[in-house]
Design a protein around this motif. Structure first.
Motif, PDB file in Angstrom:
ATOM      1  N   MET A   1      15.459   5.717   1.564  1.00 26.12           N
ATOM      2  CA  MET A   1      15.973   7.073   1.339  1.00 26.12           C
ATOM      3  C   MET A   1      17.492   7.138   1.165  1.00 26.12           C
ATOM      4  SD  MET A   1      15.495   9.112   4.951  1.00 26.12           S
ATOM      5  CE  MET A   1      16.234   8.563   6.485  1.00 26.12           C
ATOM      6  N   TYR A   2      18.244   6.336   1.904  1.00 25.07           N
ATOM      7  CA  TYR A   2      19.698   6.401   1.774  1.00 25.07           C
ATOM      8  C   TYR A   2      20.167   5.833   0.436  1.00 25.07           C
ATOM      9  CZ  TYR A   2      19.568   7.479   6.753  1.00 25.07           C
ATOM     10  OH  TYR A   2      19.308   8.070   7.966  1.00 25.07           O
ATOM     11  N   ILE A   3      19.472   4.796  -0.026  1.00 27.12           N
ATOM     12  CA  ILE A   3      19.809   4.206  -1.335  1.00 27.12           C
ATOM     13  C   ILE A   3      19.554   5.226  -2.442  1.00 27.12           C
ATOM     14  CG2 ILE A   3      19.245   2.375  -2.992  1.00 27.12           C
ATOM     15  CD1 ILE A   3      18.352   0.691  -0.503  1.00 27.12           C
ATOM     16  N   PHE A   4      18.362   5.830  -2.417  1.00 29.40           N
ATOM     17  CA  PHE A   4      18.006   6.801  -3.452  1.00 29.40           C
ATOM     18  C   PHE A   4      18.863   8.063  -3.361  1.00 29.40           C
ATOM     19  CE2 PHE A   4      14.103   4.276  -3.757  1.00 29.40           C
ATOM     20  CZ  PHE A   4      13.952   4.204  -5.133  1.00 29.40           C
ATOM     21  N   ALA A   5      19.181   8.475  -2.132  1.00 29.54           N
ATOM     22  CA  ALA A   5      20.022   9.669  -1.958  1.00 29.54           C
ATOM     23  C   ALA A   5      21.413   9.432  -2.538  1.00 29.54           C
ATOM     24  CB  ALA A   5      20.119  10.034  -0.477  1.00 29.54           C
TER      25      ALA A   5
ATOM     26  N   GLN B   1       0.811  -1.222   0.000  1.00 32.54           N
ATOM     27  CA  GLN B   1       0.000   0.000   0.000  1.00 32.54           C
ATOM     28  C   GLN B   1       0.844   1.271   0.000  1.00 32.54           C
ATOM     29  OE1 GLN B   1      -2.320  -0.897   3.512  1.00 32.54           O
ATOM     30  NE2 GLN B   1      -4.118  -1.419   2.301  1.00 32.54           N
ATOM     31  N   VAL B   2       1.937   1.263   0.787  1.00 29.95           N
ATOM     32  CA  VAL B   2       2.675   2.518   0.975  1.00 29.95           C
ATOM     33  C   VAL B   2       4.081   2.490   0.378  1.00 29.95           C
ATOM     34  CG1 VAL B   2       3.858   2.150   3.200  1.00 29.95           C
ATOM     35  CG2 VAL B   2       2.817   4.372   2.700  1.00 29.95           C
ATOM     36  N   GLY B   3       4.564   1.307  -0.048  1.00 28.52           N
ATOM     37  CA  GLY B   3       5.913   1.216  -0.614  1.00 28.52           C
ATOM     38  C   GLY B   3       6.083   2.087  -1.843  1.00 28.52           C
ATOM     39  N   PHE B   4       5.160   1.969  -2.788  1.00 29.87           N
ATOM     40  CA  PHE B   4       5.221   2.759  -4.018  1.00 29.87           C
ATOM     41  C   PHE B   4       5.097   4.249  -3.700  1.00 29.87           C
ATOM     42  CE2 PHE B   4       3.057   4.258  -8.062  1.00 29.87           C
ATOM     43  CZ  PHE B   4       4.226   4.243  -8.815  1.00 29.87           C
ATOM     44  N   ALA B   5       4.222   4.578  -2.756  1.00 36.88           N
ATOM     45  CA  ALA B   5       4.016   5.983  -2.367  1.00 36.88           C
ATOM     46  C   ALA B   5       5.296   6.593  -1.795  1.00 36.88           C
ATOM     47  CB  ALA B   5       2.882   6.086  -1.347  1.00 36.88           C
ATOM     48  N   THR B   6       5.999   5.834  -0.947  1.00 37.63           N
ATOM     49  CA  THR B   6       7.223   6.364  -0.340  1.00 37.63           C
ATOM     50  C   THR B   6       8.346   6.491  -1.363  1.00 37.63           C
ATOM     51  OG1 THR B   6       7.818   4.138   0.408  1.00 37.63           O
ATOM     52  CG2 THR B   6       6.734   5.560   2.003  1.00 37.63           C
ATOM     53  N   VAL B   7       8.403   5.554  -2.327  1.00 36.16           N
ATOM     54  CA  VAL B   7       9.405   5.648  -3.394  1.00 36.16           C
ATOM     55  C   VAL B   7       9.176   6.917  -4.218  1.00 36.16           C
ATOM     56  CG1 VAL B   7      10.181   4.639  -5.574  1.00 36.16           C
ATOM     57  CG2 VAL B   7       9.936   3.196  -3.558  1.00 36.16           C
ATOM     58  N   ILE B   8       7.922   7.154  -4.614  1.00 33.47           N
ATOM     59  CA  ILE B   8       7.588   8.363  -5.383  1.00 33.47           C
ATOM     60  C   ILE B   8       7.944   9.607  -4.579  1.00 33.47           C
ATOM     61  CG2 ILE B   8       5.705   9.738  -6.381  1.00 33.47           C
ATOM     62  CD1 ILE B   8       4.276   7.114  -6.995  1.00 33.47           C
ATOM     63  N   PHE B   9       7.573   9.598  -3.292  1.00 32.98           N
ATOM     64  CA  PHE B   9       7.824  10.767  -2.446  1.00 32.98           C
ATOM     65  C   PHE B   9       9.314  11.020  -2.270  1.00 32.98           C
ATOM     66  CE2 PHE B   9       8.226  12.798   1.799  1.00 32.98           C
ATOM     67  CZ  PHE B   9       7.607  13.999   1.476  1.00 32.98           C
ATOM     68  N   CYS B  10      10.089   9.959  -2.122  1.00 37.75           N
ATOM     69  CA  CYS B  10      11.543  10.078  -1.971  1.00 37.75           C
ATOM     70  C   CYS B  10      12.173  10.681  -3.220  1.00 37.75           C
ATOM     71  CB  CYS B  10      12.153   8.708  -1.669  1.00 37.75           C
ATOM     72  SG  CYS B  10      13.914   8.761  -1.276  1.00 37.75           S
TER      73      CYS B  10
END
Length: 292
Positions: free
Chosen positions: A268-272, A199-208
């Motif tokens: 977040m650390y991976i994407f950052a 439910q929230v994994g995709f949302a957090t990826v987009i937000f990140c």
């Protein structure tokens, strides 16, 4: 997690972390705003207006369940994490600007975070699922954020050598505490964790991704130099998820609300790091083009 750990140990541990943040700040960090007012104002606008708006849109478009929507809005309202300084150092950002943004964000978040969370509670929650953040809880948030930071600043001012010795242990403690609180939050919701990730994994990826992209490219479009834009990107992209989870578990007293911050912490650390490499290559290309 045991209720005693949640109500006593989590706020205490977070206070120690926020004291560690205060150890890195001085009054000059607040005064430095006058030197870079444009960069600071743009970064704050991105974080407090654009990203909160984007989090709201993500909640609506993806039709997140109410508690997870509140959790994502809580994450969006949380200030940048102290790790942003490390990423700025690694990817040649303006570390002084990072420290200034952290200082300003820590103060502003004490006021804006309760407002944003209360709005999201009133908007997303059904009557049967009511959770609240009354005035006493708002004061609690204010105390969690500001008082330990002020204590840390006082320690640095009156005992600079002692504060230097404390700095590294508190940084290590911060990382360990973040890992433990993620494990604890996930363990409590282990029966529903796969559903929450869906439910929230995709949302957090987009937000990140939005946090990092907006944090860098909006300042660049507004004429901010690359080093300062990198500082803005990491300050905006690396949210203080520890603060968000602690508020969810203690002030709001709901582990589901903590899930978006827990999932975000994983990404977040991976994407950052990936984003840091990408903008470094982009900056290198710009340098080559200018020299050609």
């Amino acid at each position: 997690m045991d209720s005693g750990i949640i109500t006593i140990m989590l706020p205490l541990a977070l206070a120690i972390i926020m004291i560690g943040l205060g150890l890195e700040l001085t009054p000059k960090d607040f005064a430095r705003v006058s030197k870079h007012p444009k960069a600071v104002l743009i970064a704050l606008f991105c974080q407090l207006v654009l990203l909160v708006g984007i989090a709201f849109i993500i909640c609506k478009v993806l039709a997140l369940p109410p508690l997870l929507a509140v959790g994502l809005m809580l994450l969006a309202a949380s200030p940048g994490g102290s790790t942003a300084n490390l990423f700025s150092y690694l990817f040649k950002g303006d570390i002084a600007l990072n420290i200034t943004l952290t200082a300003i964000n820590s103060v502003i978040a004490a006021f804006t975070l309760p407002l944003i969370v209360n709005f999201s509670i009133q908007y997303f929650m059904n009557d049967g699922q009511q959770i609240s953040m009354q005035f006493s809880k708002i004061i609690q948030v204010f105390a969690i954020i500001l008082i330990p930071v002020c204590i840390g600043m006082l320690i640095r001012h009156y005992a600079p050598h002692f504060s230097e010795k404390l700095n590294k242990p508190l940084r290590i403690f911060s990382v360990l505490f973040l890992v433990l609180i993620i494990i604890g939050a996930i363990a409590k919701e282990r029966a529903n964790i796969l559903q929450y990730l869906t439910q929230v994994g995709f949302a957090t990826v987009i937000f990140c991704i939005c946090s990092l992209v907006i944090g860098y490219f909006v300042p660049r479009l507004m004429g901010i130099n690359s080093a300062q834009a990198r500082a803005c990107a990491f300050e905006i992209g690396i949210h203080n998820s520890t603060l968000a989870m602690t508020i969810a578990l203690t002030v709001i007293a709901n582990s589901t609300v903590a899930m978006p911050a827990a999932v975000y912490s994983i990404f977040m650390y991976i994407f950052a790091a990936l984003f840091g490499f990408l903008i470094s290559k982009l900056a290198d290309k710009e340098t080559v083009q200018k020299m050609a």
